[in-house]
Design an enzyme around this catalytic site. Sequence first.
Site, PDB file in Angstrom:
ATOM      1  N   LYS A   1      -6.844 -13.400  -8.803  1.00  0.00           N
ATOM      2  CA  LYS A   1      -7.704 -13.073  -7.664  1.00  0.00           C
ATOM      3  C   LYS A   1      -8.760 -12.031  -8.007  1.00  0.00           C
ATOM      4  O   LYS A   1      -8.457 -11.045  -8.676  1.00  0.00           O
ATOM      5  CB  LYS A   1      -6.808 -12.536  -6.531  1.00  0.00           C
ATOM      6  CG  LYS A   1      -7.566 -12.336  -5.238  1.00  0.00           C
ATOM      7  CD  LYS A   1      -6.803 -11.515  -4.206  1.00  0.00           C
ATOM      8  CE  LYS A   1      -7.789 -10.983  -3.183  1.00  0.00           C
ATOM      9  NZ  LYS A   1      -7.371  -9.783  -2.512  1.00  0.00           N
TER      10      LYS A   1
ATOM     11  N   LYS B   1     -11.199  -5.761  -5.260  1.00  0.00           N
ATOM     12  CA  LYS B   1     -11.630  -4.401  -5.608  1.00  0.00           C
ATOM     13  C   LYS B   1     -10.543  -3.654  -6.363  1.00  0.00           C
ATOM     14  O   LYS B   1     -10.809  -3.012  -7.373  1.00  0.00           O
ATOM     15  CB  LYS B   1     -12.006  -3.639  -4.340  1.00  0.00           C
ATOM     16  CG  LYS B   1     -13.490  -3.673  -4.077  1.00  0.00           C
ATOM     17  CD  LYS B   1     -13.808  -3.209  -2.678  1.00  0.00           C
ATOM     18  CE  LYS B   1     -14.059  -4.382  -1.761  1.00  0.00           C
ATOM     19  NZ  LYS B   1     -14.003  -4.084  -0.352  1.00  0.00           N
TER      20      LYS B   1
ATOM     21  N   LYS C   1       0.820  -1.216   0.000  1.00  0.00           N
ATOM     22  CA  LYS C   1       0.000   0.000   0.000  1.00  0.00           C
ATOM     23  C   LYS C   1       0.850   1.261   0.000  1.00  0.00           C
ATOM     24  O   LYS C   1       0.477   2.272  -0.601  1.00  0.00           O
ATOM     25  CB  LYS C   1      -0.962  -0.010   1.187  1.00  0.00           C
ATOM     26  CG  LYS C   1      -2.074  -1.028   0.991  1.00  0.00           C
ATOM     27  CD  LYS C   1      -3.171  -0.893   2.007  1.00  0.00           C
ATOM     28  CE  LYS C   1      -4.327  -1.817   1.694  1.00  0.00           C
ATOM     29  NZ  LYS C   1      -4.779  -2.559   2.865  1.00  0.00           N
TER      30      LYS C   1
HETATM   31  P1  ADP Z   1     -10.643  -6.647  -1.434  1.00  0.00           P
HETATM   32  O1  ADP Z   1      -9.415  -7.506  -1.676  1.00  0.00           O
HETATM   33  O2  ADP Z   1     -11.625  -6.755  -2.546  1.00  0.00           O
HETATM   34  O3  ADP Z   1     -10.319  -5.218  -1.054  1.00  0.00           O
HETATM   35  P2  ADP Z   1     -10.978  -7.082   1.416  1.00  0.00           P
HETATM   36  O4  ADP Z   1      -9.506  -6.923   1.561  1.00  0.00           O
HETATM   37  O5  ADP Z   1     -11.852  -6.029   2.021  1.00  0.00           O
HETATM   38  O6  ADP Z   1     -11.356  -7.283  -0.134  1.00  0.00           O
HETATM   39  O7  ADP Z   1     -11.353  -8.520   1.999  1.00  0.00           O
HETATM   40  C1  ADP Z   1     -12.355  -8.826   2.944  1.00  0.00           C
HETATM   41  C2  ADP Z   1     -12.363 -10.333   3.184  1.00  0.00           C
HETATM   42  O8  ADP Z   1     -12.680 -11.041   1.971  1.00  0.00           O
HETATM   43  C3  ADP Z   1     -11.016 -10.889   3.672  1.00  0.00           C
HETATM   44  O9  ADP Z   1     -11.241 -11.899   4.651  1.00  0.00           O
HETATM   45  C4  ADP Z   1     -10.406 -11.446   2.413  1.00  0.00           C
HETATM   46  O10 ADP Z   1      -9.489 -12.494   2.695  1.00  0.00           O
HETATM   47  C5  ADP Z   1     -11.643 -11.987   1.652  1.00  0.00           C
HETATM   48  N1  ADP Z   1     -11.413 -11.964   0.184  1.00  0.00           N
HETATM   49  C6  ADP Z   1     -11.271 -10.864  -0.616  1.00  0.00           C
HETATM   50  N2  ADP Z   1     -11.080 -11.215  -1.914  1.00  0.00           N
HETATM   51  C7  ADP Z   1     -11.097 -12.588  -1.957  1.00  0.00           C
HETATM   52  C8  ADP Z   1     -10.967 -13.571  -3.017  1.00  0.00           C
HETATM   53  N3  ADP Z   1     -10.784 -13.217  -4.291  1.00  0.00           N
HETATM   54  N4  ADP Z   1     -11.044 -14.885  -2.676  1.00  0.00           N
HETATM   55  C9  ADP Z   1     -11.233 -15.257  -1.383  1.00  0.00           C
HETATM   56  N5  ADP Z   1     -11.372 -14.387  -0.344  1.00  0.00           N
HETATM   57  C10 ADP Z   1     -11.302 -13.064  -0.609  1.00  0.00           C
END
Ligand code: ADP
Length: 361
Positions: free
Chosen positions: A226, A229, A116
Site C-alpha cells: 500500500k 504516508k 495507532k
Molecule cells: P494515508 O494512509 O496516506 O495516511 P489517509 O488515511 O489520510 O491516507 O487516507 C485518505 C483517503 O485516501 C481515505 O479514503 C483512504 O482510504 C484513501 N487512501 C489512502 N491511501 C490509499 C491507497 N494506497 N490506495 C487507495 N486509497 C487510499
Amino acid sequence: MEQAKKEIILSGIRSTGNLHLGNYYGALRKFVEIQDKHDCNFFIADLHALTTATDPEALHNSVKCVLAEYLAAGIDPEKATIFIQSDIPEVSEMYLLLNMHVGIGELMRTASFKDKARKALGIKAPGEGEEDSDEAFEHQIIGAETNKRVNAGLLTYPTLMAVDILIQKATKVPVGKDQLQHLELTRRFARRFNSFYGVDLFPEPSDFDLTGGKPVKVPGLDGSGKMGKSEGNCIYLVDDPKVLRKKVMRATTDEGPKEPNSPMSEPVANLFTLLELTSTPDVVTHFRDAYADCSIRYGDLKKQLAEDILAVTTPIRERVNDILSNEDYMRKVVREGAERARARASETLKEVRHIMGIRSI
Ligand code: ADP
Ligand code: TRP
C-alpha cells in the site's frame, strides 16, 4: 415531475501532509466524478489530524495544502460544499453528546485504534499466529508510562467521524477500504441513538463506490502492498518531475522473467497496477506482452510509467501553486462552504439537544 431528492454524500481527508497517488485514486478522483449528480460535501478533517499531529504550524499548512489540492484536482466549489471540519463548531458539541452513547470497549477493539495506540506506545503488533487478546492490550495501555500516553482523542476518533457523517445526515460515504470499520460503527451509533430515544433521526450511511467494482488499492513502489504516508513510499501529487522520475526509476523489481508466461513477483505486479491506473490500455498490453515473451526491460516500463504519472499530476501541481498563491480565493471557498455545512449541522444539533433533554429553562 417532482425531482428525486438528491443523495447526501460526505467524505473527508485528514490534513496530515500533501496528498499522494493513493489518496487521488482511492478518494479524490471519486469525489470529482460524483460531484455533478449529488449533494456532495467534502471536508478537511483537521480535528482528526490533531489526534496524531503535534506541530501546530505544520497542521495549519496542511489544511491549506489539502484544500488547494482538492480544488486543483477538480472539486468545484460551485458544485460541492467544501469546508474545514473545525469551522463547524456544532461538530465538537455533538461529539460530546454522542460520546455518552458510545462504549469504551467497542472503541478499544477498533483496528485503527489498536494500530495507532501501539505506535504511540512503541509496541509491536502481534505477528501472525501470536495471541492478540483484548486483555493484554488493555493492560499495556493502562500500565503505559505517562510519557508514552495514548491520547483519549485517538480512542474517540470513531465518535468524531460518526458525528461528521450524522450531523449532515449523509447517506453515502466514499472512503477507502481502511475506513469501512469506522463506517460500520457509525451505523451502529445511529441505530443505537434512534432506538434509545425512540426516534427516527439518523439515516444509516453506507459505503459508496461509483465504479461498482472493488475499492482501489494503490500499491507502493517499494514492493509493499500500500502507498501511504506512514509507509514513507508516496508519490505526491505535487512532486517535482525530477523527484517523481527518480522515485519511479528506483522502484523495486526483480531479475526479470526467465521463461515465457512466468508468474509475476509482487513488486512487478505493483508496477503493472500503477500502469493500469495511469496509462492507456495499449501501453499496458504492450508491456504485458513483453513480460510474457521475456523481452521486457523494466527500465523502459519505469520510464513510461513516470511519464504517464506526470501526465496526471502535472496539471494538478501547476494549479496547486496558483491556488496557494491566492489566499483570498481559498478563504472565500471555505467560508461559503462552512456557511452551508453549518446550516444543516445546527439543525441536526438542535434536534439532538432537544431529544437528549439538553434545553435551557
Ligand atoms: P494515508 O494512509 O496516506 O495516511 P489517509 O488515511 O489520510 O491516507 O487516507 C485518505 C483517503 O485516501 C481515505 O479514503 C483512504 O482510504 C484513501 N487512501 C489512502 N491511501 C490509499 C491507497 N494506497 N490506495 C487507495 N486509497 C487510499
Ligand atoms: N477517518 C478518515 C480517514 O482517515 C477521514 C474522515 C474523518 C472521514 N471524518 C470522516 C471520512 C467522515 C469520511 C467521512 O481517511
